[in-house]
Motif scaffolding. Structure first.
Motif, PDB file in Angstrom:
ATOM      1  N   ARG A 150       0.820  -1.206   0.000  1.00 18.37           N
ATOM      2  CA  ARG A 150       0.000   0.000   0.000  1.00 18.37           C
ATOM      3  C   ARG A 150       0.854   1.256   0.000  1.00 18.37           C
ATOM      4  O   ARG A 150       2.034   1.227   0.270  1.00 18.37           O
ATOM      5  CB  ARG A 150      -0.889   0.038   1.266  1.00 18.37           C
ATOM      6  CG  ARG A 150      -1.443  -1.291   1.660  1.00 18.37           C
ATOM      7  CD  ARG A 150      -2.278  -1.949   0.578  1.00 18.37           C
ATOM      8  NE  ARG A 150      -3.277  -1.027   0.092  1.00 18.37           N
ATOM      9  CZ  ARG A 150      -3.642  -0.981  -1.173  1.00 18.37           C
ATOM     10  NH1 ARG A 150      -3.105  -1.753  -2.050  1.00 18.37           N
ATOM     11  NH2 ARG A 150      -4.562  -0.134  -1.553  1.00 18.37           N
ATOM     12  N   THR A 177       1.271   6.020   4.802  1.00 18.02           N
ATOM     13  CA  THR A 177       0.256   6.833   5.444  1.00 18.02           C
ATOM     14  C   THR A 177       0.867   7.547   6.622  1.00 18.02           C
ATOM     15  O   THR A 177       2.040   7.426   6.918  1.00 18.02           O
ATOM     16  CB  THR A 177      -0.893   5.944   5.964  1.00 18.02           C
ATOM     17  OG1 THR A 177      -0.379   5.161   7.028  1.00 18.02           O
ATOM     18  CG2 THR A 177      -1.449   5.051   4.886  1.00 18.02           C
ATOM     19  N   LYS A 190       1.277   1.134   4.413  1.00 22.71           N
ATOM     20  CA  LYS A 190       0.224   0.146   4.222  1.00 22.71           C
ATOM     21  C   LYS A 190       0.789  -1.007   3.415  1.00 22.71           C
ATOM     22  O   LYS A 190       1.150  -0.860   2.277  1.00 22.71           O
ATOM     23  CB  LYS A 190      -0.961   0.764   3.484  1.00 22.71           C
ATOM     24  CG  LYS A 190      -1.697   1.791   4.297  1.00 22.71           C
ATOM     25  CD  LYS A 190      -3.031   2.110   3.700  1.00 22.71           C
ATOM     26  CE  LYS A 190      -2.927   3.097   2.591  1.00 22.71           C
ATOM     27  NZ  LYS A 190      -4.208   3.479   2.052  1.00 22.71           N
ATOM     28  N   ASP A 197      -4.947   1.362  -7.017  1.00 23.12           N
ATOM     29  CA  ASP A 197      -4.947   1.941  -5.666  1.00 23.12           C
ATOM     30  C   ASP A 197      -3.531   2.277  -5.232  1.00 23.12           C
ATOM     31  O   ASP A 197      -3.281   3.305  -4.600  1.00 23.12           O
ATOM     32  CB  ASP A 197      -5.603   0.967  -4.690  1.00 23.12           C
ATOM     33  CG  ASP A 197      -5.769   1.568  -3.301  1.00 23.12           C
ATOM     34  OD1 ASP A 197      -6.183   2.738  -3.208  1.00 23.12           O
ATOM     35  OD2 ASP A 197      -5.475   0.866  -2.319  1.00 23.12           O
ATOM     36  N   GLN A 245     -10.935  -5.077   1.754  1.00 22.36           N
ATOM     37  CA  GLN A 245      -9.861  -4.174   2.172  1.00 22.36           C
ATOM     38  C   GLN A 245      -9.555  -3.144   1.091  1.00 22.36           C
ATOM     39  O   GLN A 245      -9.351  -1.961   1.376  1.00 22.36           O
ATOM     40  CB  GLN A 245      -8.596  -4.987   2.503  1.00 22.36           C
ATOM     41  CG  GLN A 245      -7.479  -4.181   3.144  1.00 22.36           C
ATOM     42  CD  GLN A 245      -6.630  -3.437   2.137  1.00 22.36           C
ATOM     43  OE1 GLN A 245      -6.459  -3.896   1.001  1.00 22.36           O
ATOM     44  NE2 GLN A 245      -6.095  -2.301   2.530  1.00 22.36           N
ATOM     45  N   SER A 295      -9.801   0.889   1.287  1.00 20.54           N
ATOM     46  CA  SER A 295      -8.682   1.768   0.972  1.00 20.54           C
ATOM     47  C   SER A 295      -9.064   2.821  -0.061  1.00 20.54           C
ATOM     48  O   SER A 295      -8.760   4.008   0.078  1.00 20.54           O
ATOM     49  CB  SER A 295      -7.502   0.935   0.453  1.00 20.54           C
ATOM     50  OG  SER A 295      -6.417   1.771   0.088  1.00 20.54           O
ATOM     51  N   TYR A 341     -11.412   5.395   1.341  1.00 21.70           N
ATOM     52  CA  TYR A 341     -10.638   6.332   2.164  1.00 21.70           C
ATOM     53  C   TYR A 341      -9.986   7.400   1.288  1.00 21.70           C
ATOM     54  O   TYR A 341     -10.019   8.592   1.599  1.00 21.70           O
ATOM     55  CB  TYR A 341      -9.579   5.563   2.949  1.00 21.70           C
ATOM     56  CG  TYR A 341      -8.560   6.436   3.657  1.00 21.70           C
ATOM     57  CD1 TYR A 341      -8.887   7.106   4.831  1.00 21.70           C
ATOM     58  CD2 TYR A 341      -7.274   6.587   3.150  1.00 21.70           C
ATOM     59  CE1 TYR A 341      -7.964   7.902   5.475  1.00 21.70           C
ATOM     60  CE2 TYR A 341      -6.340   7.386   3.789  1.00 21.70           C
ATOM     61  CZ  TYR A 341      -6.687   8.037   4.952  1.00 21.70           C
ATOM     62  OH  TYR A 341      -5.764   8.832   5.583  1.00 21.70           O
ATOM     63  N   SER A 342      -9.411   6.979   0.159  1.00 19.01           N
ATOM     64  CA  SER A 342      -8.783   7.928  -0.769  1.00 19.01           C
ATOM     65  C   SER A 342      -9.788   8.929  -1.316  1.00 19.01           C
ATOM     66  O   SER A 342      -9.458  10.091  -1.563  1.00 19.01           O
ATOM     67  CB  SER A 342      -8.126   7.179  -1.931  1.00 19.01           C
ATOM     68  OG  SER A 342      -7.111   6.319  -1.474  1.00 19.01           O
ATOM     69  N   SER A 377     -15.832   3.529   3.839  1.00 20.42           N
ATOM     70  CA  SER A 377     -14.567   2.839   4.092  1.00 20.42           C
ATOM     71  C   SER A 377     -14.625   2.034   5.383  1.00 20.42           C
ATOM     72  O   SER A 377     -14.228   0.865   5.434  1.00 20.42           O
ATOM     73  CB  SER A 377     -13.431   3.864   4.163  1.00 20.42           C
ATOM     74  OG  SER A 377     -12.203   3.231   4.444  1.00 20.42           O
ATOM     75  N   LEU A 413     -14.152  -2.082   5.788  1.00 21.05           N
ATOM     76  CA  LEU A 413     -13.026  -2.578   6.590  1.00 21.05           C
ATOM     77  C   LEU A 413     -13.503  -3.387   7.788  1.00 21.05           C
ATOM     78  O   LEU A 413     -12.890  -4.404   8.141  1.00 21.05           O
ATOM     79  CB  LEU A 413     -12.154  -1.407   7.040  1.00 21.05           C
ATOM     80  CG  LEU A 413     -11.428  -0.676   5.906  1.00 21.05           C
ATOM     81  CD1 LEU A 413     -10.839   0.630   6.406  1.00 21.05           C
ATOM     82  CD2 LEU A 413     -10.326  -1.564   5.313  1.00 21.05           C
ATOM     83  N   GLU A 425      -5.608   0.332   7.815  1.00 20.80           N
ATOM     84  CA  GLU A 425      -6.570   1.194   7.137  1.00 20.80           C
ATOM     85  C   GLU A 425      -7.651   1.658   8.106  1.00 20.80           C
ATOM     86  O   GLU A 425      -8.115   2.804   8.030  1.00 20.80           O
ATOM     87  CB  GLU A 425      -7.189   0.438   5.966  1.00 20.80           C
ATOM     88  CG  GLU A 425      -7.749   1.327   4.887  1.00 20.80           C
ATOM     89  CD  GLU A 425      -6.669   2.059   4.120  1.00 20.80           C
ATOM     90  OE1 GLU A 425      -6.636   3.304   4.206  1.00 20.80           O
ATOM     91  OE2 GLU A 425      -5.865   1.406   3.440  1.00 20.80           O
ATOM     92  N   ASN A 474      -6.283   4.570   9.891  1.00 21.94           N
ATOM     93  CA  ASN A 474      -6.266   5.777   9.057  1.00 21.94           C
ATOM     94  C   ASN A 474      -7.654   6.403   8.947  1.00 21.94           C
ATOM     95  O   ASN A 474      -7.809   7.625   9.035  1.00 21.94           O
ATOM     96  CB  ASN A 474      -5.750   5.427   7.657  1.00 21.94           C
ATOM     97  CG  ASN A 474      -4.287   5.072   7.657  1.00 21.94           C
ATOM     98  OD1 ASN A 474      -3.514   5.589   8.439  1.00 21.94           O
ATOM     99  ND2 ASN A 474      -3.893   4.158   6.784  1.00 21.94           N
TER     100      ASN A 474
END
Length: 608
Positions: A14, A17, A22, A119, A154, A158, A161-162, A169, A173, A204, A207
């Motif tokens: 990932r 962060t 990630k 991603d 997952q 992610s 979240y972006s 999100s 999760l 995640e 975050n």
């Protein structure tokens, strides 16, 4: 099958962060052990033509390839082309070719792989979301928990979240987390298979919760990340050193320096053992340790760590980090009362900064702090005016950093008794933070300071909305029993008392005392003050029995402090006698009043 899983493992790394990188980890184990086979995962044997006899000089033509075998070979070739694709564009072209041959269920893992790739690059989250949804639809046909489905969830978390879709999100999760727990608990998948994906999910979750302002909950997820890493890596691995430091930084971000200390020390221990005293990682650990010691008000220890960090940074010519460390050192000197030395250090640093840089603004703010402590207010203001001129131009570029600087500058104006300027700067700070959902805790703290300054300047009615907002935000960020929430309720009580609303005041003081009893202990000076205020509120209401009861608690608490609290104890006895005198003068027919219940609604909903 194994090849596709392995490629998915690589893509599962990932983006970095604010807490950890990630990553599903470096092992391909969870994918190598997968035994479920279907569709795209099938790796057939190479096509072998039917053997023929050689009879003399006659050449026998090979048998025609059956349609089914021809389709298998075509799928195999398309699969190979997809697997050999390196760039996103190549993968998308290969995937497009596959769509005409493979059915949607067989394309599930390929969709997942492209989603992970997109991603990871972070350039087109909407397209990544599309592939993630397609993968989930293909792989979750029968609602049976599986590792690929957990990976899809997952990925969806992610990407959401972006896109700042934090509620979505969190839902994905949490579902992935439950599924992974079930897979492990039922023995469907081994713990070694689950760990990399579980780590990515926990990270995640941290975050997302951090972005939603739920920072205490985020820390719990980060601790789980560390536990997973501890089960995965050797005791003194470099990976554990980094994770410990990241967790320490997370605690520093919420000003919990006591909890940060052991993680920071562990990171330093690991990095020294693996990399030696002169490594960059050790320098970063020592600089962070200096900040932790500063938060714990152990300023000599802080400066010692900072000096060691600077020495390493100089050796590695890391000038930007070195400048920050020198600013930290000057602030530590100010905390130790070594103002001239701090100003001398900062004059050297400012020459190394660009004219309109944030770093120069920070240097000027620290210099103003030293000058303010020396009561050189004119020089202090000149530094602040230049710093504000720089920061004003940086609001759009670095809103959080500028907000932090405004908040610090406001404290200096507050020290110089220029309260209106301080309030104005805090309102600018609040306007910047309100656009940053992950800064809800800072927003709450700034609202609390505005409320307190408005109280201080007699603007009581204006103060109440800021204090109420602060209480709600800090409860969401740190939980309802955090001492900061207690202070806000204590100030709310003071505001209501000032407005001649003693019943509302008593309720707020009761909440404050209840929180502080838990977070600070009943004998802490601030807890005693809340109890004293509660006694005063009941006295204002004419409920002298309760007022006397709480005033006696104040006396008992101050007595536990011994000789150091003689003046406070004397004043507490005086107030008790005053209450007893008023009680004797009250009507004998007055009915005794019971203590008010703690409010279950927002203070704003109460009228009296």
């Amino acid at each position: 099958m194994r090849k596709l899983w392995n490629s998915l493992s690589v893509l599962a790394r990932r983006r970095p962060t604010s807490f950890f990188s990630k990553s599903y980890g470096t092992s391909d184990a969870p994918f190598n052990r997968c035994t479920k086979t279907h569709g795209l995962l099938i790796r057939p044997n190479k096509f072998v033509t039917t053997p023929f006899r050689n009879t003399g000089t006659l050449v026998q033509n090979p048998s025609p390839i059956p349609s089914r075998q021809r389709k298998i070979r075509e799928k195999s070739q398309l699969d190979e082309a997809f697997e050999s694709a390196e760039t996103t564009e190549e993968m998308l072209r290969a995937f497009s070719d596959m769509e005409g041959v493979f059915d949607e269920r067989e394309l599930g893992l390929a969709s997942l792989k492209i989603g992970l790739k997109l991603d990871h690059e972070g350039e087109d989250p909407e397209k990544a979301l599309s592939f993630a949804n397609r993968a989930l639809k293909a792989l979750d046909k029968d609602n049976t928990p599986s590792l690929p489905v957990a990976m899809c969830l997952q990925l969806l978390g992610s990407v959401s979240y972006s896109l700042k879709r934090f509620s979505d999100s969190l839902g994905y999760l949490n579902r992935a987390n439950r599924m992974l727990g079930r897979l492990h608990g039922e023995g469907v998948v081994s713990v070694d298979d689950v760990r990399p994906v579980l780590h990515a999910v926990q990270l995640e979750l941290a975050n997302v919760k951090n972005a939603m302002g739920r920072r205490e909950e985020a820390l719990e997820n980060l601790r789980k990340c560390l536990e997973i890493k501890e089960m995965t890596f050797e005791e003194d691995s470099g990976e554990l050193g980094k994770v410990n430091r990241d967790l320490a930084e997370a605690y520093v971000a919420v000003l919990n320096f006591k909890e940060a200390l052991p993680y920071c020390l562990k990171a330093l221990e690991i990095h020294i053992k693996r990399l030696g005293q002169n490594s960059v990682e050790v320098a970063h650990d020592r600089r962070l340790l200096g900040i932790v010691y500063t938060g714990l008000e152990e300023h000599e220890k802080a400066l010692e760590q900072n000096v060691l960090a600077q020495r390493i940074l100089k050796n590695w010519n890391l000038n930007a980090d070195l400048l920050r460390a020198e600013i930290d050192a000057a602030n530590m000197m100010i905390a130790l009362g070594r103002y001239d030395e701090a100003v001398g250090t900062l004059k050297g640093v400012v020459q190394q900064t660009e004219k309109d840089s944030e770093t120069r603004a920070l240097v000027l703010v620290s210099m103003a702090k030293a000058l303010c402590n020396q009561e050189k207010f004119a020089d202090c203001k000149r530094c602040l005016e230049v710093a504000l001129g720089i920061l004003d131009k940086r609001e759009r570029i670095s809103p959080v950093e500028v907000a932090e600087a405004y908040s610090e500058i406001s404290m200096l104006y507050e020290t110089m008794n220029e309260f209106e300027t301080a309030i104005s700067l805090l309102k600018r700070t609040l306007a910047l933070l309100e656009k940053q959902p992950q800064e809800q805790h800072s927003e709450g703290s700034v609202s609390a300071r505005i409320g307190w300054l408005l109280l201080l300047t007699g603007k009581v009615q204006q103060a109440i909305p800021y204090l109420e907002s602060a209480a709600e935000r800090l409860k969401d960020s740190f939980g309802p029993k955090h001492f900061g929430v207690g202070y806000i309720y204590n100030n709310l009580g003071a505001a209501y008392l000032e407005l001649d609303r003693p019943q509302s005041a008593a309720q707020m003081f009761a909440v404050a005392k209840d929180i502080m009893d838990v977070s600070l202990g009943p004998h802490h000076a601030d807890t005693i003050e809340a109890c004293q205020n509660l006694s005063k509120a009941y006295g204002e209401m004419g409920s002298y029995v309760l007022a006397i009861e709480f005033q006696q608690q104040v006396i008992d608490a101050w007595e536990s402090h011994g000789a150091s609290a003689e003046d406070e104890l004397r004043e507490a006895h005086r107030l008790l006698e005053q209450l007893k005198k008023k009680a004797r003068g009250a009507s004998a027919n007055e009915l005794p009043m019971k203590a008010l219940p703690l409010p279950h609604k927002s203070p704003a909903s109460r009228d009296s």
